[in-house]
Design an enzyme around this catalytic site. Sequence first.
Site, PDB file in Angstrom:
ATOM      1  N   HIS A  62       0.790  -1.263   0.069  1.00 40.34           N
ATOM      2  CA  HIS A  62       0.051   0.065   0.146  1.00 40.34           C
ATOM      3  C   HIS A  62       0.952   1.227  -0.112  1.00 40.34           C
ATOM      4  O   HIS A  62       2.128   1.326   0.317  1.00 40.34           O
ATOM      5  CB  HIS A  62      -0.993  -0.188   1.272  1.00 40.34           C
ATOM      6  CG  HIS A  62      -0.570  -0.031   2.602  1.00 40.34           C
ATOM      7  ND1 HIS A  62       0.716  -0.819   3.069  1.00 40.34           N
ATOM      8  CD2 HIS A  62      -0.299   0.977   3.530  1.00 40.34           C
ATOM      9  CE1 HIS A  62       0.730  -0.499   4.395  1.00 40.34           C
ATOM     10  NE2 HIS A  62       0.368   0.584   4.418  1.00 40.34           N
ATOM     11  N   HIS A  64       1.124   3.743   2.142  1.00 34.22           N
ATOM     12  CA  HIS A  64       1.803   4.541   3.406  1.00 34.22           C
ATOM     13  C   HIS A  64       3.189   4.436   3.079  1.00 34.22           C
ATOM     14  O   HIS A  64       3.878   3.517   2.905  1.00 34.22           O
ATOM     15  CB  HIS A  64       1.424   4.017   4.640  1.00 34.22           C
ATOM     16  CG  HIS A  64      -0.165   4.458   4.782  1.00 34.22           C
ATOM     17  ND1 HIS A  64      -1.036   3.760   5.577  1.00 34.22           N
ATOM     18  CD2 HIS A  64      -0.573   5.437   4.539  1.00 34.22           C
ATOM     19  CE1 HIS A  64      -2.005   4.348   5.831  1.00 34.22           C
ATOM     20  NE2 HIS A  64      -1.933   5.611   5.030  1.00 34.22           N
ATOM     21  N   ASP A  66       6.011   4.309   4.897  1.00 30.09           N
ATOM     22  CA  ASP A  66       6.676   3.314   5.686  1.00 30.09           C
ATOM     23  C   ASP A  66       6.705   2.245   5.015  1.00 30.09           C
ATOM     24  O   ASP A  66       7.497   1.089   5.288  1.00 30.09           O
ATOM     25  CB  ASP A  66       6.291   3.182   7.159  1.00 30.09           C
ATOM     26  CG  ASP A  66       5.075   2.829   7.319  1.00 30.09           C
ATOM     27  OD1 ASP A  66       4.173   3.083   6.442  1.00 30.09           O
ATOM     28  OD2 ASP A  66       4.710   2.036   8.294  1.00 30.09           O
ATOM     29  N   HIS A 269       5.912  -4.839  12.181  1.00 30.57           N
ATOM     30  CA  HIS A 269       5.401  -3.521  11.935  1.00 30.57           C
ATOM     31  C   HIS A 269       5.092  -2.831  13.679  1.00 30.57           C
ATOM     32  O   HIS A 269       4.039  -2.530  13.804  1.00 30.57           O
ATOM     33  CB  HIS A 269       4.170  -3.787  11.294  1.00 30.57           C
ATOM     34  CG  HIS A 269       3.415  -2.425  10.870  1.00 30.57           C
ATOM     35  ND1 HIS A 269       2.690  -1.453  11.527  1.00 30.57           N
ATOM     36  CD2 HIS A 269       3.883  -1.579   9.796  1.00 30.57           C
ATOM     37  CE1 HIS A 269       2.445  -0.600  10.619  1.00 30.57           C
ATOM     38  NE2 HIS A 269       3.197  -0.617   9.846  1.00 30.57           N
TER      39      HIS A 269
END
Length: 304
Positions: A62, A64, A66, A269
């Site tokens: 995705h 984002h 990071d 994460h």
Amino acid sequence: MSFEVHILGSNSAAPAHGRHHTSQVLRIQDLQIMIDCGEATQLQMKKYGLKKNRLSHIFISHLHGDHFLGLIGLLSTMHLNGRKTDLYLYGPVGLSEIIQLHLKYANTRLSYKIHFKELQGEESELILDHPKISVYTIPLQHRIPCTGFLIKEKPKPKKLIKDRISELSVQHINTLKKGNDVVDDTGKVIYKNTDYTLPAKKSRSYAYCSDTKYNEDIIPLVDSVDLLYHEGTFLHENLERAEATYHTTAKQAAIFAQKAKVGKLLIGHFSNRYKDLSPILEEAKTEFDNTALAEEGKVFTIEE
């Protein structure tokens, strides 16, 4: 033949406590593929002896930062190193536009070709049908479109009993390796497969569940995989925060692994609030004992 998961980054949001943004490299037989490419990924590859130009496929879950802000740097370095072989890139709507915009204003024409496949993410789909592996998407529930990945080895040929095949033709041997009997024109069995072969080595599987709320709907997709990576950003005492940010607690990830009957669970994460990760591991192990932390530099091998 190898099936290894190399952890390059394990932190969420921002780098902290010596932990970097999410990225993993899988070495499967003679393939080398990457899942997510957070900041510092190419530096981590160099640190742990992984060759950039051996990457053939990159999967981005995705948009984002990071999970993908290291990608432009990696693509640029492969160009500067003179890469010529094609690269296959899989990612959400918008990723191709971001890359093209950067190349446009950098006035750069890459030395290699990128084949881009845009992921929709609403339903599981086969996105790579390679002679050695199949890759499927796993729909996840996050604040923006987010996709997990299921990597499965293709069935392997059966092993031949060498002292029984010396007088057989190459055609007959190939037929037996595929698990078939050798028959004549009338359909009569000449060589029975089970008399000349041993069972094939197991085909291994790995599921990667990036940023997501707890979601039992996807359990059938990852049922009984050998190795599961599932985010466990927070301890369960911060469940309200996890739900508000569309993340999972370590306890929830372990419950998910137990219900999916996976072989081993990797937790990653991690939130910046945790310098010491031992409470996260302890919490997960109360629900699923065969759990490990997906920390930088660790390599997890799935045996045949």
